[in-house]
Design a protein around this motif. Structure first.
Motif, PDB file in Angstrom:
ATOM      1  N   GLU A   1     -25.115 129.238 -38.504  1.00 45.59           N
ATOM      2  CA  GLU A   1     -24.372 130.427 -38.114  1.00 45.59           C
ATOM      3  C   GLU A   1     -23.773 131.091 -39.349  1.00 45.59           C
ATOM      4  OE1 GLU A   1     -23.363 127.188 -34.956  1.00 45.59           O
ATOM      5  OE2 GLU A   1     -23.522 127.362 -37.143  1.00 45.59           O
ATOM      6  N   SER A   2     -23.595 132.395 -39.264  1.00 41.21           N
ATOM      7  CA  SER A   2     -22.939 133.139 -40.333  1.00 41.21           C
ATOM      8  C   SER A   2     -22.331 134.404 -39.754  1.00 41.21           C
ATOM      9  CB  SER A   2     -23.921 133.483 -41.458  1.00 41.21           C
ATOM     10  OG  SER A   2     -24.961 134.300 -40.981  1.00 41.21           O
ATOM     11  N   GLY A   3     -21.518 135.057 -40.564  1.00 38.63           N
ATOM     12  CA  GLY A   3     -20.950 136.332 -40.156  1.00 38.63           C
ATOM     13  C   GLY A   3     -19.504 136.292 -39.736  1.00 38.63           C
ATOM     14  N   GLY A   4     -18.927 135.101 -39.674  1.00 39.27           N
ATOM     15  CA  GLY A   4     -17.531 135.025 -39.303  1.00 39.27           C
ATOM     16  C   GLY A   4     -16.618 135.527 -40.411  1.00 39.27           C
ATOM     17  N   GLY A   5     -15.350 135.633 -40.086  1.00 37.43           N
ATOM     18  CA  GLY A   5     -14.386 136.090 -41.082  1.00 37.43           C
ATOM     19  C   GLY A   5     -13.091 136.508 -40.444  1.00 37.43           C
ATOM     20  N   LEU A   6     -12.273 137.136 -41.237  1.00 33.17           N
ATOM     21  CA  LEU A   6     -10.980 137.649 -40.783  1.00 33.17           C
ATOM     22  C   LEU A   6     -11.145 139.112 -40.428  1.00 33.17           C
ATOM     23  CD1 LEU A   6      -7.889 137.426 -40.436  1.00 33.17           C
ATOM     24  CD2 LEU A   6      -7.694 137.989 -42.882  1.00 33.17           C
ATOM     25  N   VAL A   7     -10.727 139.471 -39.239  1.00 31.20           N
ATOM     26  CA  VAL A   7     -10.870 140.852 -38.787  1.00 31.20           C
ATOM     27  C   VAL A   7      -9.607 141.257 -38.042  1.00 31.20           C
ATOM     28  CG1 VAL A   7     -12.023 140.170 -36.655  1.00 31.20           C
ATOM     29  CG2 VAL A   7     -12.406 142.451 -37.574  1.00 31.20           C
TER      30      VAL A   7
ATOM     31  N   PRO B   1      -7.367 143.110 -35.133  1.00 30.14           N
ATOM     32  CA  PRO B   1      -7.563 143.400 -33.706  1.00 30.14           C
ATOM     33  C   PRO B   1      -8.196 144.772 -33.505  1.00 30.14           C
ATOM     34  CG  PRO B   1      -5.419 142.423 -34.074  1.00 30.14           C
ATOM     35  CD  PRO B   1      -5.996 142.690 -35.436  1.00 30.14           C
ATOM     36  N   GLY B   2      -9.136 144.813 -32.591  1.00 31.88           N
ATOM     37  CA  GLY B   2      -9.862 146.044 -32.337  1.00 31.88           C
ATOM     38  C   GLY B   2     -11.124 146.189 -33.151  1.00 31.88           C
ATOM     39  N   GLY B   3     -11.297 145.340 -34.136  1.00 32.37           N
ATOM     40  CA  GLY B   3     -12.478 145.395 -34.976  1.00 32.37           C
ATOM     41  C   GLY B   3     -13.698 144.764 -34.324  1.00 32.37           C
ATOM     42  N   SER B   4     -14.767 144.723 -35.076  1.00 34.37           N
ATOM     43  CA  SER B   4     -16.035 144.172 -34.584  1.00 34.37           C
ATOM     44  C   SER B   4     -16.630 143.203 -35.591  1.00 34.37           C
ATOM     45  CB  SER B   4     -17.044 145.299 -34.327  1.00 34.37           C
ATOM     46  OG  SER B   4     -16.587 146.190 -33.349  1.00 34.37           O
ATOM     47  N   LEU B   5     -17.424 142.307 -35.083  1.00 35.70           N
ATOM     48  CA  LEU B   5     -18.157 141.374 -35.928  1.00 35.70           C
ATOM     49  C   LEU B   5     -19.527 141.157 -35.333  1.00 35.70           C
ATOM     50  CD1 LEU B   5     -15.775 138.406 -36.897  1.00 35.70           C
ATOM     51  CD2 LEU B   5     -16.834 140.058 -38.451  1.00 35.70           C
ATOM     52  N   ALA B   6     -20.469 140.880 -36.208  1.00 35.20           N
ATOM     53  CA  ALA B   6     -21.801 140.468 -35.771  1.00 35.20           C
ATOM     54  C   ALA B   6     -22.087 139.111 -36.370  1.00 35.20           C
ATOM     55  CB  ALA B   6     -22.846 141.482 -36.213  1.00 35.20           C
ATOM     56  N   LEU B   7     -22.186 138.129 -35.517  1.00 35.86           N
ATOM     57  CA  LEU B   7     -22.501 136.779 -35.953  1.00 35.86           C
ATOM     58  C   LEU B   7     -24.005 136.567 -35.873  1.00 35.86           C
ATOM     59  CD1 LEU B   7     -19.701 134.779 -34.086  1.00 35.86           C
ATOM     60  CD2 LEU B   7     -19.585 136.017 -36.264  1.00 35.86           C
ATOM     61  N   SER B   8     -24.500 135.730 -36.750  1.00 35.19           N
ATOM     62  CA  SER B   8     -25.925 135.426 -36.774  1.00 35.19           C
ATOM     63  C   SER B   8     -26.143 133.940 -36.593  1.00 35.19           C
ATOM     64  CB  SER B   8     -26.553 135.867 -38.095  1.00 35.19           C
ATOM     65  OG  SER B   8     -26.429 137.246 -38.298  1.00 35.19           O
ATOM     66  N   CYS B   9     -27.255 133.617 -35.998  1.00 38.31           N
ATOM     67  CA  CYS B   9     -27.670 132.231 -35.825  1.00 38.31           C
ATOM     68  C   CYS B   9     -29.131 132.166 -36.230  1.00 38.31           C
ATOM     69  CB  CYS B   9     -27.489 131.799 -34.376  1.00 38.31           C
ATOM     70  SG  CYS B   9     -28.186 130.178 -33.977  1.00 38.31           S
ATOM     71  N   ARG B  10     -29.406 131.431 -37.289  1.00 40.77           N
ATOM     72  CA  ARG B  10     -30.763 131.360 -37.801  1.00 40.77           C
ATOM     73  C   ARG B  10     -31.323 129.955 -37.624  1.00 40.77           C
ATOM     74  NH1 ARG B  10     -34.644 131.120 -41.657  1.00 40.77           N
ATOM     75  NH2 ARG B  10     -35.756 133.059 -42.128  1.00 40.77           N
ATOM     76  N   VAL B  11     -32.578 129.907 -37.240  1.00 41.45           N
ATOM     77  CA  VAL B  11     -33.264 128.614 -37.131  1.00 41.45           C
ATOM     78  C   VAL B  11     -34.092 128.400 -38.388  1.00 41.45           C
ATOM     79  CG1 VAL B  11     -33.336 128.808 -34.616  1.00 41.45           C
ATOM     80  CG2 VAL B  11     -35.318 129.537 -35.976  1.00 41.45           C
ATOM     81  N   PRO B  12     -34.456 127.163 -38.655  1.00 40.90           N
ATOM     82  CA  PRO B  12     -35.236 126.877 -39.864  1.00 40.90           C
ATOM     83  C   PRO B  12     -36.575 127.593 -39.866  1.00 40.90           C
ATOM     84  CG  PRO B  12     -34.277 124.867 -38.996  1.00 40.90           C
ATOM     85  CD  PRO B  12     -34.050 125.931 -37.976  1.00 40.90           C
ATOM     86  N   ASP B  13     -37.134 127.763 -41.062  1.00 42.49           N
ATOM     87  CA  ASP B  13     -38.377 128.509 -41.213  1.00 42.49           C
ATOM     88  C   ASP B  13     -39.547 127.860 -40.479  1.00 42.49           C
ATOM     89  OD1 ASP B  13     -37.698 129.536 -44.652  1.00 42.49           O
ATOM     90  OD2 ASP B  13     -37.158 130.439 -42.728  1.00 42.49           O
TER      91      ASP B  13
ATOM     92  N   TRP C   1     -27.303 122.015 -32.358  1.00 42.96           N
ATOM     93  CA  TRP C   1     -26.107 122.807 -32.628  1.00 42.96           C
ATOM     94  C   TRP C   1     -26.013 123.154 -34.101  1.00 42.96           C
ATOM     95  CZ3 TRP C   1     -22.342 124.078 -28.901  1.00 42.96           C
ATOM     96  CH2 TRP C   1     -22.566 123.530 -27.639  1.00 42.96           C
ATOM     97  N   GLY C   2     -25.348 124.271 -34.367  1.00 47.92           N
ATOM     98  CA  GLY C   2     -25.008 124.609 -35.738  1.00 47.92           C
ATOM     99  C   GLY C   2     -23.644 124.060 -36.105  1.00 47.92           C
ATOM    100  N   GLN C   3     -23.244 124.341 -37.325  1.00 49.53           N
ATOM    101  CA  GLN C   3     -21.963 123.860 -37.836  1.00 49.53           C
ATOM    102  C   GLN C   3     -20.805 124.789 -37.469  1.00 49.53           C
ATOM    103  OE1 GLN C   3     -21.527 120.842 -39.513  1.00 49.53           O
ATOM    104  NE2 GLN C   3     -23.596 120.602 -38.711  1.00 49.53           N
ATOM    105  N   GLY C   4     -21.122 125.972 -37.035  1.00 52.05           N
ATOM    106  CA  GLY C   4     -20.087 126.899 -36.615  1.00 52.05           C
ATOM    107  C   GLY C   4     -19.689 127.876 -37.702  1.00 52.05           C
TER     108      GLY C   4
END
Length: 129
Positions: A6-12, A14-26, A119-122
């Motif tokens: 997983e990726s894309g997390g962070g500090l945002v 209130p009212g903001g947006s985020l797009a998280l990604s989940c990638r599987v191995p190649d 599962w991913g690591q989060g």
């Protein structure tokens, strides 16, 4: 062992947006898998958010999240995206993606998390001003 990232997390704010990604191995064919998203806030139990099936159908595990959470998949990029809009402080949590075994559909409820075997690591999402 299928390792999701997983990726894309962070500090945002209130009212903001985020797009998280989940990638599987190649070496994994994402089209073989449904992918679910879960979250766990500090001191709380893990909560199912939603699941996207192999054909793109979405099962929401919480009606209260339907308006702000959406999901998509790009099998060619081996990635599933979780879009979160109008973020609230109560959305603060570690977000995980997970898959059931290949070919299996999305489990019908978020409480069926034992049916998600990989599962991913989060990725941490913090909503704060």
């Amino acid at each position: 062992q299928l390792l999701l990232v997983e990726s894309g997390g962070g500090l945002v704010q209130p009212g903001g947006s985020l797009a998280l990604s989940c990638r599987v191995p190649d070496d994994i064919t994402l089209t073989s898998y449904a992918v679910g998203w879960f979250r766990q806030a500090p001191g709380k139990e893990r909560e199912g958010v939603l699941c996207i099936g192999r054909a793109g159908g979405v099962t929401y595990y919480s009606d209260s999240l339907k308006g702000r959470f959406s999901v998509s998949r790009d099998d060619s990029k081996k990635t599933v995206y979780l879009q979160i809009n109008s973020l609230k402080p109560e959305d603060t949590a570690t977000y995980y993606c997970a898959t059931p075994n290949p070919i299996r559909p999305c489990p019908p409820t978020g409480s069926d998390s034992d049916q998600f075997v990989y599962w991913g690591q989060g990725t941490q999402v913090t909503v704060s001003s």
